[in-house]
Design a protein around this motif. Structure first.
Motif, PDB file in Angstrom:
ATOM      1  N   UNK A   1       0.964  -1.281   0.058  1.00 23.24           N
ATOM      2  CA  UNK A   1       0.094   0.069  -0.064  1.00 23.24           C
ATOM      3  C   UNK A   1       0.727   1.451   0.114  1.00 23.24           C
ATOM      4  N   UNK A   2       0.356   2.364  -0.084  1.00 22.84           N
ATOM      5  CA  UNK A   2       1.003   3.469  -0.335  1.00 22.84           C
ATOM      6  C   UNK A   2       1.361   3.974   0.732  1.00 22.84           C
ATOM      7  N   UNK A   3       2.596   3.651   1.657  1.00 21.57           N
ATOM      8  CA  UNK A   3       2.764   4.233   2.844  1.00 21.57           C
ATOM      9  C   UNK A   3       4.177   3.613   3.196  1.00 21.57           C
ATOM     10  N   UNK A   4       4.681   3.868   4.254  1.00 17.00           N
ATOM     11  CA  UNK A   4       6.194   3.157   4.757  1.00 17.00           C
ATOM     12  C   UNK A   4       6.026   2.261   5.721  1.00 17.00           C
ATOM     13  N   UNK A   5       6.216   0.992   5.618  1.00 19.02           N
ATOM     14  CA  UNK A   5       6.295   0.271   7.036  1.00 19.02           C
ATOM     15  C   UNK A   5       7.752   0.481   7.383  1.00 19.02           C
TER      16      UNK A   5
END
Length: 635
Positions: free
Chosen positions: A323-327
């Motif tokens: 998804x459009x995020x930084x884990x």
């Protein structure tokens, strides 16, 4: 969002599952601007609620004991700001007990499988000085060219070694010694041996290459790898040693594979052209995490995201969470059926989540109030073509319909990336009324090794390929977002972004304002002063000895006489990555050439990472100076 809001949000990190698979310990960090400090405390999520667990102002690195009865962590006391010690907190109740008392503190730790000991990384002085007063007074005798490191200070007089500490008694045992340092120590599953990384060759001071070592606790170290670029080492549950890296005699600009140790040495498991274990932000939980069956979960950097993949023992790769995020950290259960993780998005500084096959559930609400009040702006991604290659970027626009001046931002690296994480810089600038543009030009990471390697050996070109990508960016954005007014453009960036700001304004005079921060402007002097001398050979494919003429030709200063854009130059006095003389030279050239310019130098103690981890008051003052400069020149 305004600069004064820097202390209003909180950043979670280092989330670890309790052995029961339910409770979670994690770190929450927040800036205290009034006290000019970062406050880090350990929190606990249990029974559906999250609360603070420790009361110190600088607690980090929570690690559950194997039986779950004790939480070890690192604590800095008020008198030992830079020297954290191991503390133990009984999970059933009671006060934390400080276990160690090392002169320079403890850098990292891990529990032995039986829970009786901790493996520590500890720095020590090797200069023979009696105390800090003598050390401050005496001249420094330097015997190698890499004698300091950004944010660590002088390193010629220190070495890091591995120690054991007995949890019950506090007795310590030194495991490694000598002139080389050891890092990344890990236990084998049976507790009989450890593995670690160490650079032991004579050229280690100028070449960041080393080896993987193992040793029985009561034995001698054994080198189990060829010389190479190794960044991580760990054991599978079956006791098989794994590493990220590869054998090489020269530093490499490419994604390192995951490898497994066998009878013939290390053999590749993966052949990905994306970075495992991304370094932004760094942390052990972004790296490989083993499941009981030998499968590995790891964060992968990819096209502005940091997502989680599963790597089977055979090397097959499958998506786990994306998804459009930084884990930024991932800690799975042994079965892999669930995990806890930390993540950030463009309008979310960070929360802790639980994941399983049914979906994701937030465990914290650390930033709900901040997000509701700060007026954060969602970015919109866009792409454009440069030299037949797709370039990926983002635009943030303030509310309204009117045209807005442009602030074109250029990231550092260049082998890093802008992405789908919370970035205070973009939010502050769009909050001030600017249209913000940021792209990942060729040279950035996350788009494949060939993409990342494009600028190598090309910065002396009339128009280097990465600079061509950047020069098109604000105009390509304006074609897709007509509110962007390209008659009112500012440009800015730090490190590689500072280099690019100088190069672009020398080639394109349409910018009305520029801020060049901690940049490289003269490769000739950089070659003799930076803490990463190998960087120059990697990117310029030459050295100060072999071709000083080529280093100068690739330097922004060689073309900076053409700059007319009003330029604020920002640097820090103890920046050891791109030393302060770089900013002084650039400022002096602009000044003598009649360009409207100021030089803003932050005092001793601030380094290359000021904009990300500098003193809170300095970070606010930096924002104020940047907004003031652009405000003068971009009506």
């Amino acid at each position: 969002m305004e600069p004064r809001h820097l202390g209003d949000f909180r950043i979670p990190s280092d989330a670890h599952l309790h052995p029961d698979g339910e409770r979670v310990a994690f770190v929450v960090t927040q800036m205290d601007v009034d006290d000019d400090a970062y406050v880090s405390q350990i929190w606990l999520h249990a029974d559906g609620h999250a609360r603070t667990l420790t009361s110190g102002r600088s607690d980090r690195s929570p690690r559950w004991s194997p039986d779950g009865a004790t939480l070890a962590f690192l604590r800095k006391g008020p008198e030992d700001a830079d020297r954290p010690q191991v503390a133990l907190l009984p999970v059933g109740g009671g006060e934390a007990r400080v276990l160690t008392d090392f002169e320079l503190g403890v850098s990292s730790m891990s529990w032995s499988p039986d829970g009786t000991r901790l493996l520590l990384q500890v720095a020590e002085y090797v200069d023979g000085k009696a105390d800090e007063d003598e050390r401050a007074r005496a001249p420094r005798r330097i015997t190698d060219p890499s004698f300091k490191f950004d944010n660590l200070g002088w390193t010629h007089d220190k070495r890091s070694h591995l120690w054991l500490v007995d949890v019950a008694t506090g007795d310590t045992t030194k495991l490694t010694d000598g002139d080389a340092s050891e890092t990344s120590g890990v236990w084998s599953p049976d507790g009989a041996s450890i593995s670690y990384l160490s650079a032991t060759d004579d050229d280690r001071w100028i070449n960041p290459l080393g080896y993987v070592f193992t040793r029985q606790i009561d034995g001698e170290p054994v080198r189990v790898s060829q010389r190479g670029d190794w960044s991580w080492v760990g054991y599978s549950p079956a006791g098989v040693l794994h590493a990220i890296g590869q054998a090489t005699d020269t530093p490499l600009l490419e994604s390192s594979p995951l490898q497994r140790l066998g009878d013939g040495g290390f053999a590749r498991i993966t052949d990905l052209d994306r970075a495992l274990m991304p370094g932004h932000p760094p942390g052990m939980l972004a790296g490989p995490r083993f499941l009981d069956d030998g499968t590995i979960h790891s964060v992968l950097e990819d096209r502005g995201m940091q997502r989680v993949i599963a790597i089977s023992p055979d090397g097959d790769v499958a998506d786990v969470a994306e998804g459009p995020r930084l884990i930024t950290g991932w800690d799975p259960t042994g079965s892999g059926a669930s995990a806890v993780f930390t993540a950030t998005g463009p309008t979310q500084p960070g929360e802790v989540y639980r994941w399983d096959d049914s979906g994701e559930v937030p465990l914290t609400d650390l930033n709900g109030a901040f997000v509701a009040a700060a007026g954060l702006v969602e970015p919109t991604e866009f792409t454009y073509e440069s030299d037949g290659v797709e370039i990926h970027g983002w635009v943030l626009l303030p509310p309204g319909d009117e045209s807005v001046p442009v602030l074109f931002n250029i990231h550092g690296g260049p082998a890093t990336q802008y992405g789908w994480g919370f970035f205070d810089e973009f939010q502050v600038y769009v909050g001030a009324g600017y249209g913000v543009v940021g792209v990942n030009p060729r040279g950035a990471s996350g788009y494949g090794d060939a993409f990342m390697q494009t600028p190598v050996g090309r910065w002396a070109d009339d128009v280097p390929p990465d600079q061509a990508d950047l020069m098109l960016a604000p105009f390509a954005a304006a074609e897709q977002f007509p509110r962007l007014d390209t008659d009112r453009m500012g440009i800015m960036g730090g490190s590689y972004g500072g280099l690019s700001t100088a190069m672009i304004t020398a080639m394109d005079r349409r910018y009305k304002s520029a801020v060049a921060e901690r940049g490289v402007y003269n490769w000739v002097s950089m070659a003799g002063t930076s803490d990463i001398p190998w960087f120059i050979e990697v990117y310029l494919e030459t050295t100060m000895l072999d071709s000083p003429e080529m280093l100068w030709k690739a330097s922004p200063l060689a073309r900076a006489h053409a700059i007319t854009t009003p330029t604020l130059v920002i640097h820090s006095e103890t920046d050891y990555r791109t030393p302060v003389e770089q900013g002084q030279q650039f400022f002096s050239l602009l000044y003598h050439n009649g360009v409207d310019t100021d030089l803003l130098i932050f005092p001793s103690g601030e380094g290359h990472e000021l904009s990300r981890s500098g003193k809170p008051k300095h970070r606010v003052e930096r924002f104020d100076a940047i907004l003031d400069w652009h405000g003068r020149h971009l009506p």
